[in-house]
Design an enzyme around this catalytic site. Structure first.
Site, short mmCIF file in Angstrom:
data_model
loop_
_atom_site.label_atom_id
_atom_site.label_comp_id
_atom_site.label_asym_id
_atom_site.label_seq_id
_atom_site.Cartn_x
_atom_site.Cartn_y
_atom_site.Cartn_z
N LYS A 211 -13.23 9.42 6.62
CA LYS A 211 -13.29 8.07 7.19
C LYS A 211 -12.34 7.97 8.36
O LYS A 211 -12.66 7.39 9.40
CB LYS A 211 -12.97 7.05 6.11
CG LYS A 211 -13.33 5.60 6.50
CD LYS A 211 -12.18 4.86 7.15
CE LYS A 211 -12.54 3.40 7.41
NZ LYS A 211 -11.45 2.67 8.10
N HIS A 324 -0.28 -0.35 10.86
CA HIS A 324 -1.60 -0.93 10.68
C HIS A 324 -1.50 -2.43 10.45
O HIS A 324 -2.21 -3.23 11.07
CB HIS A 324 -2.29 -0.24 9.50
CG HIS A 324 -3.73 -0.60 9.33
ND1 HIS A 324 -4.70 -0.28 10.26
CD2 HIS A 324 -4.38 -1.24 8.33
CE1 HIS A 324 -5.87 -0.70 9.84
NE2 HIS A 324 -5.71 -1.30 8.68
#
Length: 353
Positions: A211, A324
């Site tokens: 991913k 993030h």
């Protein structure tokens, strides 16, 4: 471009910076809604750039057309008849795509596979050079055109006539080296190599590893009008071919740091599809620069490798959440500021960072 349209659903169009691929500089358009993907890929590309950039190669743009038959009497004997008729079948396929043949493409070879002899199930795989196109429509035309001839030679009952989205003869390979100093120390090098090995040993980790690789590749593919559903299906199918799910890319320790390498089937195009129909895609190609389909595949795979490196470096260091979530918070804060236009200085600062 679609049906039942009620509006346009947009994504941010960003640029991935610092990419040097086969000694050529690229500014890579990327369209993605997830914070940190573009920043992470650009940061990793800067580290790779300092060590010589990305390198890659791509196979010729050969796609696979499939003609499936059921209830074939004596499937193995039918297979031999089809192999003997290969020249006639390939010529019929070329007749379906005369403009592609005139540009140097066309049908190259075929295989015949018996999938279930007792039930008489076999498939003819035709390999078609589609030039700089992704090639789905061309390959479908070939499959539908040759199907009556295949049925006449083999007997049985007609099944499906369509491309395969696992183009095993259209693979791309990319690699890059990064030094200990550029990565940030021996501990990070060791952590990245161990994280990569974890993905090779555990399919649950391999899915998340891949991913991270596809984050960057898909973002560039969407910006450039590619069929990202086909790209995803091929990548994950390829990752599973050995009987267990495997990582698409790996990182190994070297005498000076790390070497990353990736391989996957990747069908992309610089002509046809959305590449001319969508104004945003046309703009994205102007940003990227002139290139053929094989070079595009190398660039997209390089963006994937950069994204994977960024993710593994974060995981091996401070963890994935700090940077993030900082970018997530910025996204939510922007809702309150949406009415206030950004200044030129603000935009410049964001691009530089």
């Amino acid at each position: 471009m679609s049906e039942n349209v009620i509006g346009s659903h947009g994504l941010p169009l960003s640029v991935g910076l610092n990419f040097v691929v086969n000694d050529r500089e690229f500014t890579v358009p990327m369209a993605v809604e997830e914070p940190s993907v573009v920043a992470a890929a650009s940061s990793a590309a800067k580290r790779v750039r300092a060590c010589g950039g990305f390198h890659g190669e791509a196979d010729p743009p050969v796609m696979t057309a499939q003609v499936q038959l059921d209830d074939v009497p004596n499937a193995h004997a039918a297979r031999e008849r089809l192999v003997a008729s290969a020249s006639e079948i390939l010529a019929a396929g070329d007749a379906a795509i005369p403009r592609m043949v005139a540009r140097g493409g066309g049908c190259r070879a075929l295989d015949v596979r018996v999938l279930d002899a007792d039930a008489g199930v076999l498939v003819v795989d035709l390999y078609v050079d589609v030039g700089d196109a992704m090639g789905a429509n061309l390959v479908d035309a070939v499959a539908e055109t040759v199907a009556p001839l295949v049925l006449r030679v083999a007997g049985g009952r007609m099944g499906l006539r369509i491309l395969s989205n696992l183009p095993m003869r259209r693979r791309v390979r990319v690699w890059a080296d990064v030094s200990v100093e550029v990565i940030g120390g021996e501990a990070l090098v060791d952590g990245i190599a161990r994280a990569s090995r974890f993905a090779e040993l555990d399919p649950f980790r391999a899915v998340t590893h891949n991913k991270g690789f596809m984050n960057g590749l898909d973002a560039a593919a969407v910006a450039l009008g590619q069929d990202w559903r086909s790209i995803e299906a091929a990548a994950h199918g390829y990752a599973s071919l050995q009987g267990t799910y495997r990582p698409l890319c790996t990182w190994r320790k070297t005498a000076t740091g790390l070497r990353g390498a990736a391989e996957l089937p990747l069908a992309v195009g610089t002509v046809g599809g959305s590449t001319r129909a969508h104004e945003g895609v046309r703009t994205a190609f102007r940003i990227l620069g002139e290139l053929d389909a094989r070079t595009l595949a190398i660039v997209l795979a390089s963006v994937g490798l950069a994204s994977n490196l960024a993710a593994l470096r974060a995981l091996a260091g401070e963890g994935i959440q700090r940077g993030h979530m900082r970018l997530h918070r910025r996204k939510f804060a922007s809702d309150a500021q949406r009415a206030a236009p950004a200044s030129v200085g603000d935009v410049a600062t964001e691009i530089e960072s």
